[in-house]
Design a protein around this motif. Sequence first.
Motif, PDB file in Angstrom:
ATOM      1  N   LEU A  27     111.757 -59.752  33.796  1.00  0.00           N
ATOM      2  CA  LEU A  27     112.445 -60.853  33.131  1.00  0.00           C
ATOM      3  C   LEU A  27     113.878 -60.422  32.862  1.00  0.00           C
ATOM      4  CD1 LEU A  27     109.675 -62.041  30.648  1.00  0.00           C
ATOM      5  CD2 LEU A  27     110.374 -63.109  32.784  1.00  0.00           C
ATOM      6  N   SER A  28     114.740 -60.725  33.784  1.00  0.00           N
ATOM      7  CA  SER A  28     116.140 -60.329  33.665  1.00  0.00           C
ATOM      8  C   SER A  28     116.863 -61.245  32.684  1.00  0.00           C
ATOM      9  CB  SER A  28     116.821 -60.412  35.024  1.00  0.00           C
ATOM     10  OG  SER A  28     116.884 -61.762  35.450  1.00  0.00           O
ATOM     11  N   PRO A  29     117.989 -60.789  32.117  1.00  0.00           N
ATOM     12  CA  PRO A  29     118.784 -61.668  31.251  1.00  0.00           C
ATOM     13  C   PRO A  29     119.201 -62.952  31.960  1.00  0.00           C
ATOM     14  CG  PRO A  29     119.502 -59.392  31.018  1.00  0.00           C
ATOM     15  CD  PRO A  29     118.533 -59.411  32.151  1.00  0.00           C
ATOM     16  N   GLU A  30     119.477 -62.852  33.250  1.00  0.00           N
ATOM     17  CA  GLU A  30     119.893 -64.043  33.998  1.00  0.00           C
ATOM     18  C   GLU A  30     118.741 -65.055  34.095  1.00  0.00           C
ATOM     19  OE1 GLU A  30     122.374 -60.668  34.731  1.00  0.00           O
ATOM     20  OE2 GLU A  30     120.219 -60.898  35.116  1.00  0.00           O
ATOM     21  N   LEU A  31     117.540 -64.540  34.341  1.00  0.00           N
ATOM     22  CA  LEU A  31     116.384 -65.430  34.448  1.00  0.00           C
ATOM     23  C   LEU A  31     116.095 -66.092  33.101  1.00  0.00           C
ATOM     24  CD1 LEU A  31     114.019 -66.632  35.997  1.00  0.00           C
ATOM     25  CD2 LEU A  31     112.703 -64.592  35.429  1.00  0.00           C
ATOM     26  N   LEU A  32     116.136 -65.311  32.023  1.00  0.00           N
ATOM     27  CA  LEU A  32     115.881 -65.864  30.699  1.00  0.00           C
ATOM     28  C   LEU A  32     116.917 -66.929  30.338  1.00  0.00           C
ATOM     29  CD1 LEU A  32     114.902 -62.615  28.789  1.00  0.00           C
ATOM     30  CD2 LEU A  32     113.387 -64.491  29.415  1.00  0.00           C
ATOM     31  N   ALA A  33     118.182 -66.674  30.682  1.00  0.00           N
ATOM     32  CA  ALA A  33     119.235 -67.649  30.404  1.00  0.00           C
ATOM     33  C   ALA A  33     118.993 -68.929  31.192  1.00  0.00           C
ATOM     34  CB  ALA A  33     120.601 -67.055  30.746  1.00  0.00           C
ATOM     35  N   HIS A  34     118.536 -68.778  32.442  1.00  0.00           N
ATOM     36  CA  HIS A  34     118.264 -69.952  33.269  1.00  0.00           C
ATOM     37  C   HIS A  34     117.124 -70.791  32.678  1.00  0.00           C
ATOM     38  CE1 HIS A  34     117.743 -72.356  36.955  1.00  0.00           C
ATOM     39  NE2 HIS A  34     116.444 -72.209  36.731  1.00  0.00           N
ATOM     40  N   MET A  35     116.095 -70.132  32.130  1.00  0.00           N
ATOM     41  CA  MET A  35     114.922 -70.840  31.641  1.00  0.00           C
ATOM     42  C   MET A  35     115.121 -71.426  30.242  1.00  0.00           C
ATOM     43  SD  MET A  35     112.760 -70.539  34.128  1.00  0.00           S
ATOM     44  CE  MET A  35     111.069 -70.693  33.589  1.00  0.00           C
ATOM     45  N   ALA A  36     116.135 -70.965  29.520  1.00  0.00           N
ATOM     46  CA  ALA A  36     116.326 -71.387  28.129  1.00  0.00           C
ATOM     47  C   ALA A  36     117.071 -72.709  28.042  1.00  0.00           C
ATOM     48  CB  ALA A  36     117.063 -70.294  27.359  1.00  0.00           C
ATOM     49  N   ARG A  37     116.485 -73.737  28.608  1.00  0.00           N
ATOM     50  CA  ARG A  37     117.093 -75.061  28.562  1.00  0.00           C
ATOM     51  C   ARG A  37     116.001 -76.115  28.689  1.00  0.00           C
ATOM     52  NH1 ARG A  37     120.160 -75.129  34.461  1.00  0.00           N
ATOM     53  NH2 ARG A  37     118.285 -74.979  35.758  1.00  0.00           N
ATOM     54  N   PRO A  38     116.245 -77.313  28.220  1.00  0.00           N
ATOM     55  CA  PRO A  38     115.209 -78.346  28.255  1.00  0.00           C
ATOM     56  C   PRO A  38     114.848 -78.747  29.682  1.00  0.00           C
ATOM     57  CG  PRO A  38     116.967 -78.918  26.719  1.00  0.00           C
ATOM     58  CD  PRO A  38     117.460 -77.751  27.517  1.00  0.00           C
TER      59      PRO A  38
END
Length: 260
Positions: A27-38
Motif C-alpha cells: 500500500l504505497s502513499p500514492e495508492l492510498l492517496a488515489h483511493m482516499a476519495r468518494p
Amino acid sequence: MQVKQAGGPALQSAPMTLTHDLETPVLSPELLAHMARPGPRYTSYPTADRFGPDFGPVQATDALHQRAHSPVAAGQPLSVYVHVPFCESLCYYCACNKVISKHHERAAEYLDALETELALVASALGPKPQVSQLHFGGGTPTYLSDAELSRLMAMLRRHLQLQDDAEMAIEVDPRTVDAGRLQHLANLGFNRLSFGVQDFEPSVQAAVHRIQPEFQVQALIASARRIGFESINVDLIYGLPLQSPVTMARTVERVAALRP
C-alpha cells in the motif's frame, strides 16, 4: 467476512504495486492517496453515478433486448439482486435505501410491485433466463414473513431458471431470525447466509442503535451449521462511533472464533 466503512462508498480501483514474490500487496502513499476519495456505492449496479435523465424505460428495455439477442451474452447466466427495503428500526450508520416501519403489511404491496417489475424484465430477456447467483439484500430481507419469502421465491422461479448449483445468498439480521427461520431459508434453496454483526462491543452497538448480544450470533451460526449451511458470512463495519483499533481487534478476534 466483509468489512465496510461506515456509510462509505466503494472506492475507485487503481493498479496495485506488488512485491517481487507477487504475493504481498504494497500500500504505497500514492495508492492510498488515489483511493482516499468518494466513489459510487458498490451495493447497487449499475452504480448511482450511471443513472441520469438520459436513461429511462426505453433505454432500459433496449438494453435488455440487446442482451437477449446477443449470441455471447444470451448464453451467459445472470446474477440477480433483490432489494427488500424494510426494517423495523433504524441503525444509525445505515446509508442504504430503506423504509422504517413496524407495519409488516406494507411488504405485501411491495411484493405486488416487485412481481410486476420482475415480469417486465423477464419478458424483455426472453424465455426463462438462467440464473447462477441470487442475492437478497436490504434493508432487512428477513423482515418478510416465511410466507412472504416463499411467495417471493415462487415468483422468481416462475420467471427465472435458477441453476441447480446456483449460489443463493441472503442478508440476515440476527435479531429477526431463529433456528426455525434459518431452516425455512434452507428449504427455499438458500445456501449462503450473511449475518450483519457490525461490531460486538456493547457501547458501539448502543451508539448505533443496534443491540444484539454476541451469544445470539453464536447460537445462530451453530444452528446454521447444523442445518447444513456451508457458506456463512459475517459483516463488520469500521468507522463507527466509540470504535478504536483496540475494540475493533477484540471484535475481529471474537468473529474469528466463530469460524465464518
